[in-house]
Design a protein around this motif. Sequence first.
Motif, short mmCIF file in Angstrom:
data_model
loop_
_atom_site.label_atom_id
_atom_site.label_comp_id
_atom_site.label_asym_id
_atom_site.label_seq_id
_atom_site.Cartn_x
_atom_site.Cartn_y
_atom_site.Cartn_z
N ASP A 42 -9.91 -6.23 -3.07
CA ASP A 42 -10.00 -4.69 -2.39
C ASP A 42 -10.64 -3.67 -3.26
O ASP A 42 -10.82 -2.52 -2.70
N THR B 41 -2.09 -4.42 -0.40
CA THR B 41 -3.61 -4.09 -1.29
C THR B 41 -3.72 -5.52 -2.03
O THR B 41 -2.60 -5.89 -2.59
N SER C 214 0.73 -1.32 0.01
CA SER C 214 0.13 0.03 0.13
C SER C 214 0.85 1.21 0.05
O SER C 214 0.66 2.20 -0.30
N ARG D 144 -6.87 -8.33 7.65
CA ARG D 144 -6.86 -6.94 6.98
C ARG D 144 -7.21 -5.80 7.55
O ARG D 144 -7.35 -4.69 7.25
N VAL E 22 -3.38 0.40 -9.55
CA VAL E 22 -4.54 0.08 -8.94
C VAL E 22 -5.51 0.89 -9.62
O VAL E 22 -6.75 0.31 -9.57
#
Length: 468
Positions: free
Chosen positions: A326, A321, A266, A314, A286
Motif C-alpha cells: 500500500d 493497511t 488502519s 481493498r 507506516v
Amino acid sequence: MGKMSSVSRGLLALIISSAAMLVAAFLAASAGADSGEREYVLIAREESLPPGLQQRVEEAGGTVVDAIPEIGAAVVRSGDAGFAERASGIRGVRAVVPDIEIRWIEPEHRGVAARIGDPPASGAEDPYFDLQWGHAAVDAVRAWAAGGRGAGVRVAVLDSGIDRQHPDLAPNLNEELSASFVPGEDYYVRPGVYFNHGTHVAGTLAAAENGEGVIGVAPEAEIVAVKVLSEFTGSGTFSGVAQGIVYAANIDSDIINMSLGGVLPSRGGYCVEGDCVSAREISELVNLMKRATGYAYREGTTIIASAGNSSFDRDRDGSQTVLPADLPNVISISATGPNGWALDPDTDLDLPAFYTNYGRSAIDLAAPGGNVDSNLRESGRVCTVAGVTDECWRFDLVYSAISGGWGWAAGTSMAAPHASGVAAIVIARNGGQMHPSQVETALRRSADDLGEPGRDPYYGHGRVNAAR
C-alpha cells in the motif's frame, strides 16, 4: 518423480519434523536471551538524524543499536519503562515507538507442503522448465528469443534468505553484496532439503538456464539476497525491513522484490504476542516504511511487492493497511493461475487466484502466482506432466527452487517475482538504466489488459507480459 514412495513420505515427514524442532529451538533461544530490554525505532522530524543523538539517547536511558541516517531513523534499546517518553522529547525527534516483530510471510496456500522431486527420466535441459506454466503466461520464451534475459540488471530479493549453493541460483547470486538484517542469522539459509520462501522466490525470478531444475523469468539477472525475515519464523521487525530497503538502494539495485506483507489496522491499536502498539505508533511505523520506499525510489530503484493472500476487497475494506504493497512508490502485484492445467495445457492461465487481494485502488498489475481447483484437489486424480507424476491440482501451483531441491507453492509471493523478472527484462532491453516511473509505465503499456477494460480489480492495469 512419480507417486511418493514410503521412503519419500518418510523423508518429507523428517523434513517437516526437523523444521519444527529448529523453530522451537530458535524461539527458546530468543526467549532465553531476553534481558528485559526492548528495542524501539526512533524517527527524526527530518529525514536525517539530529546531531549528538547517541549522547542524548544515553542520557534518556537508552543505547543506539543501529542507525538508518538516509531516512532519519535509528534503532535504540532500553530496559527503562520511561525511556520512550523521555527520548521523544529529544530535540529533532518526531517519535520513539516499539520496533515490533510481525509475521510478514503469509501462508502461500493452506496445507501445501514442499515437494521434493528427482529430475524426470527425459534428461532434457532444465528438466522442470516444462512445469513452469507461468512463463508461458508472461510470454517469457518469446522475450528470450528476442534477447531479453535480464543481463546486467541487479535485483535485491528482500526475503527469508537463500540457498546460496543451489545449482539454479549460485550462478546468478552476488554473494559479496548479499546481507542479513536479521540478528543472529546469515543471509544464506541452513543446509538441508526443505521449503525456503526466499529461495523459491529467487528461483522464480532468476534461476539460471544451466541444464538443471527450473529457469527464472530473467535467467541472466543478478540476484542479491537481502535477508529481512527469519528463515525459521518468517517474521521480522519494521526496522529490519526498512534497513533492507535502504541497503538495496545503496548498492544500486535496479529492482527490489518484496514477496512479503504485513497487515496492520488502519484505525486503532495492534497487538502481536502481547506486544502492543497504539494507533499513533502504527502511523509512525507506516511513516518509517514510507520514508524507506521513498528513498529507494529517489535512488532509482523499482520496488515490486506482493499484494497479499487474504482475499481482501481493498476497495470496500479500508480497515486494513497492507505493507509494503500500500505504500507510495511500490508496484502491487496480484496473483493469477489456471485450474486443471495438467489436464488441459490450453486452459486459461489467467484466472484470478482464489486467495489474492484485489481492488482497483490497490492492485497495479497481475502475474502468475498459482491457483487451486478445490474439486480437483478433492478428487485425488493423478496426472503426469514432463515425466513428473503427482496429484493433478498441484501442477496449478508455481514450481521453483527450494533449499536443496525444487518444490511447489502458490501465493502473491510467487506472483511478485514473475513481475520482477519481467521488469528486469524491460530494464535490460532499455540499456540497463531506467527510472522507476519509466519501468512502471513500460510494464503497464506491455501488460495484457484482462478482465474489465482499463484498470481492473483483479488485474490492475493488466497481467505482465515480457515480450511486448
